[in-house]
Structures are given as structure tokens and as C-alpha cells.
Motif scaffolding. Sequence first.
Motif, PDB file in Angstrom:
ATOM      1  N   THR A 117     -10.317 -41.334  17.691  1.00  0.00           N
ATOM      2  CA  THR A 117     -11.708 -41.752  17.790  1.00  0.00           C
ATOM      3  C   THR A 117     -11.772 -43.090  18.520  1.00  0.00           C
ATOM      4  N   ALA A 118     -12.820 -43.286  19.264  1.00  0.00           N
ATOM      5  CA  ALA A 118     -13.037 -44.578  19.927  1.00  0.00           C
ATOM      6  C   ALA A 118     -13.566 -45.624  18.955  1.00  0.00           C
ATOM      7  N   ASN A 119     -13.889 -45.198  17.732  1.00  0.00           N
ATOM      8  CA  ASN A 119     -14.462 -46.091  16.731  1.00  0.00           C
ATOM      9  C   ASN A 119     -13.422 -46.803  15.878  1.00  0.00           C
ATOM     10  N   ALA A 120     -12.172 -46.761  16.305  1.00  0.00           N
ATOM     11  CA  ALA A 120     -11.081 -47.460  15.616  1.00  0.00           C
ATOM     12  C   ALA A 120     -10.042 -47.851  16.670  1.00  0.00           C
ATOM     13  N   PRO A 121      -9.248 -48.874  16.375  1.00  0.00           N
ATOM     14  CA  PRO A 121      -8.227 -49.308  17.341  1.00  0.00           C
ATOM     15  C   PRO A 121      -7.211 -48.201  17.631  1.00  0.00           C
ATOM     16  N   THR A 122      -6.675 -48.223  18.845  1.00  0.00           N
ATOM     17  CA  THR A 122      -5.670 -47.236  19.238  1.00  0.00           C
ATOM     18  C   THR A 122      -4.393 -47.937  19.681  1.00  0.00           C
ATOM     19  N   SER A 123      -3.329 -47.152  19.752  1.00  0.00           N
ATOM     20  CA  SER A 123      -2.046 -47.647  20.234  1.00  0.00           C
ATOM     21  C   SER A 123      -1.322 -46.495  20.919  1.00  0.00           C
TER      22      SER A 123
ATOM     23  N   GLY B 262      -1.303 -46.788   9.593  1.00  0.00           N
ATOM     24  CA  GLY B 262      -1.624 -48.150   9.209  1.00  0.00           C
ATOM     25  C   GLY B 262      -2.619 -48.750  10.182  1.00  0.00           C
ATOM     26  N   THR B 263      -3.709 -49.255   9.659  1.00  0.00           N
ATOM     27  CA  THR B 263      -4.801 -49.756  10.472  1.00  0.00           C
ATOM     28  C   THR B 263      -5.119 -51.189  10.076  1.00  0.00           C
ATOM     29  N   ALA B 264      -5.232 -52.053  11.061  1.00  0.00           N
ATOM     30  CA  ALA B 264      -5.494 -53.475  10.806  1.00  0.00           C
ATOM     31  C   ALA B 264      -6.975 -53.786  10.949  1.00  0.00           C
ATOM     32  N   GLY B 265      -7.318 -55.029  10.679  1.00  0.00           N
ATOM     33  CA  GLY B 265      -8.691 -55.501  10.778  1.00  0.00           C
ATOM     34  C   GLY B 265      -9.075 -55.851  12.198  1.00  0.00           C
ATOM     35  N   ILE B 266      -8.891 -54.917  13.096  1.00  0.00           N
ATOM     36  CA  ILE B 266      -9.204 -55.116  14.514  1.00  0.00           C
ATOM     37  C   ILE B 266     -10.543 -54.460  14.826  1.00  0.00           C
ATOM     38  N   ASP B 267     -11.412 -55.204  15.468  1.00  0.00           N
ATOM     39  CA  ASP B 267     -12.699 -54.676  15.912  1.00  0.00           C
ATOM     40  C   ASP B 267     -12.439 -53.810  17.148  1.00  0.00           C
ATOM     41  N   PRO B 268     -12.725 -52.503  17.076  1.00  0.00           N
ATOM     42  CA  PRO B 268     -12.418 -51.636  18.219  1.00  0.00           C
ATOM     43  C   PRO B 268     -13.241 -51.962  19.474  1.00  0.00           C
ATOM     44  N   SER B 269     -14.371 -52.628  19.313  1.00  0.00           N
ATOM     45  CA  SER B 269     -15.186 -52.947  20.486  1.00  0.00           C
ATOM     46  C   SER B 269     -14.634 -54.132  21.271  1.00  0.00           C
TER      47      SER B 269
ATOM     48  N   GLN C 196     -10.691 -60.909   3.115  1.00  0.00           N
ATOM     49  CA  GLN C 196     -11.826 -60.027   2.847  1.00  0.00           C
ATOM     50  C   GLN C 196     -12.342 -59.405   4.144  1.00  0.00           C
ATOM     51  N   ALA C 197     -12.530 -60.208   5.185  1.00  0.00           N
ATOM     52  CA  ALA C 197     -13.047 -59.690   6.458  1.00  0.00           C
ATOM     53  C   ALA C 197     -12.074 -58.700   7.095  1.00  0.00           C
ATOM     54  N   GLN C 198     -10.784 -59.012   7.076  1.00  0.00           N
ATOM     55  CA  GLN C 198      -9.809 -58.103   7.678  1.00  0.00           C
ATOM     56  C   GLN C 198      -9.669 -56.822   6.861  1.00  0.00           C
ATOM     57  N   THR C 199      -9.761 -56.922   5.536  1.00  0.00           N
ATOM     58  CA  THR C 199      -9.720 -55.724   4.692  1.00  0.00           C
ATOM     59  C   THR C 199     -10.937 -54.852   4.977  1.00  0.00           C
ATOM     60  N   ARG C 200     -12.112 -55.459   5.059  1.00  0.00           N
ATOM     61  CA  ARG C 200     -13.349 -54.726   5.347  1.00  0.00           C
ATOM     62  C   ARG C 200     -13.244 -53.989   6.682  1.00  0.00           C
ATOM     63  N   GLN C 201     -12.742 -54.665   7.715  1.00  0.00           N
ATOM     64  CA  GLN C 201     -12.636 -54.024   9.032  1.00  0.00           C
ATOM     65  C   GLN C 201     -11.571 -52.934   9.027  1.00  0.00           C
ATOM     66  N   ALA C 202     -10.449 -53.169   8.357  1.00  0.00           N
ATOM     67  CA  ALA C 202      -9.406 -52.139   8.279  1.00  0.00           C
ATOM     68  C   ALA C 202      -9.942 -50.891   7.589  1.00  0.00           C
ATOM     69  N   LEU C 203     -10.706 -51.071   6.514  1.00  0.00           N
ATOM     70  CA  LEU C 203     -11.281 -49.927   5.804  1.00  0.00           C
ATOM     71  C   LEU C 203     -12.369 -49.246   6.647  1.00  0.00           C
ATOM     72  N   THR C 204     -13.137 -50.019   7.388  1.00  0.00           N
ATOM     73  CA  THR C 204     -14.125 -49.448   8.314  1.00  0.00           C
ATOM     74  C   THR C 204     -13.421 -48.590   9.356  1.00  0.00           C
ATOM     75  N   ASN C 205     -12.302 -49.086   9.883  1.00  0.00           N
ATOM     76  CA  ASN C 205     -11.526 -48.331  10.870  1.00  0.00           C
ATOM     77  C   ASN C 205     -10.967 -47.052  10.258  1.00  0.00           C
ATOM     78  N   CYS C 206     -10.424 -47.148   9.060  1.00  0.00           N
ATOM     79  CA  CYS C 206      -9.892 -45.959   8.384  1.00  0.00           C
ATOM     80  C   CYS C 206     -10.991 -44.928   8.165  1.00  0.00           C
ATOM     81  N   GLU C 207     -12.155 -45.402   7.746  1.00  0.00           N
ATOM     82  CA  GLU C 207     -13.281 -44.495   7.500  1.00  0.00           C
ATOM     83  C   GLU C 207     -13.680 -43.775   8.787  1.00  0.00           C
ATOM     84  N   ALA C 208     -13.706 -44.478   9.918  1.00  0.00           N
ATOM     85  CA  ALA C 208     -14.045 -43.857  11.212  1.00  0.00           C
ATOM     86  C   ALA C 208     -13.027 -42.779  11.579  1.00  0.00           C
ATOM     87  N   ILE C 209     -11.766 -43.058  11.318  1.00  0.00           N
ATOM     88  CA  ILE C 209     -10.712 -42.082  11.620  1.00  0.00           C
ATOM     89  C   ILE C 209     -10.846 -40.860  10.706  1.00  0.00           C
ATOM     90  N   LEU C 210     -11.114 -41.102   9.430  1.00  0.00           N
ATOM     91  CA  LEU C 210     -11.330 -39.986   8.502  1.00  0.00           C
ATOM     92  C   LEU C 210     -12.486 -39.109   8.970  1.00  0.00           C
TER      93      LEU C 210
END
Length: 126
Positions: free
Chosen positions: A8-14, A31-38, A48-62
Motif C-alpha cells: 500500500t502507498a499508505n505505509a512506508p516501503t522498502s 516491522g513498521t516504524a513511525g515513518i510518515d509515508p507522505s 507516543q508519536a512514533q508508536t501512533r504512526q507505526a500503528l497507523t502504518n500497520c493498520e493501513a497495511i492490514l
Amino acid sequence: MARQIITTANAPTSPLYSQAVKAGPHVHVSGTAGIDPSTGSLVESTIQAQTRQALTNCEAILHAAGATLDDVIEVGVLLANPTDFTGLNEEYARWFPSEPPTRYVAKLGPDLPGLLVSIRMTAFIG
């Protein structure tokens, strides 16, 4: 059993790993970090901010795999600094307020500047 690579483009890629792999009813999120995909950059430097973004990224991938956080059966967390455990839990509890999945937390091995947390998940779509 065939496996399906999830992207997904809504989460970081490698180029080194898939965001997730779906095999049968299981979705394995890398494993997904607190990276803003944009921006491709880490969000602010609080746990807290990095955990929130990592979970947001995981949710987008799910979601790209047809799953939700309600389907998650296991979460793995790697922390750069064990003293961030309380801050991690403050944010994590907001995402899994009841009947949380199993979870493990370990110390992140490599020292990656600015990276405080990496989160991986396994979901079961039944």
C-alpha cells in the motif's frame, strides 16, 4: 498454500522486505516504524508519536490485505530504549482498548538514529 504480497502507498516501503504477506487466513505485517509515508521521515521524536504512526502504518497495511486491527492475534514490539515502555503502553492501549492480542516487547538490536519503536503484527481473517 499460495502467498500474496501485500503493498500500500499508505505505509512506508522498502526494497528489502514486503510490507505484509498473506498466506491463507493469516496476514503477517513486517516491522513498521513511525515513518510518515507522505514524507518518508520519522514523525516527532516522542515514543507516543512514533508508536501512533507505526500503528497507523500497520493498520493501513492490514486494510490493504482485507483485515482490521480486530483481526490481529499477535503484536511484536521492538523498543530502542526500554525506559520508553510506559509511553509505548500509553499509546498502545488506545488502539487495543479491550481484548488485546498477544504481545511481546524486546529491545531493538541495531542503533538507528531517531528510531524509537518498530511494530509487527499477525492477523487472522476467519
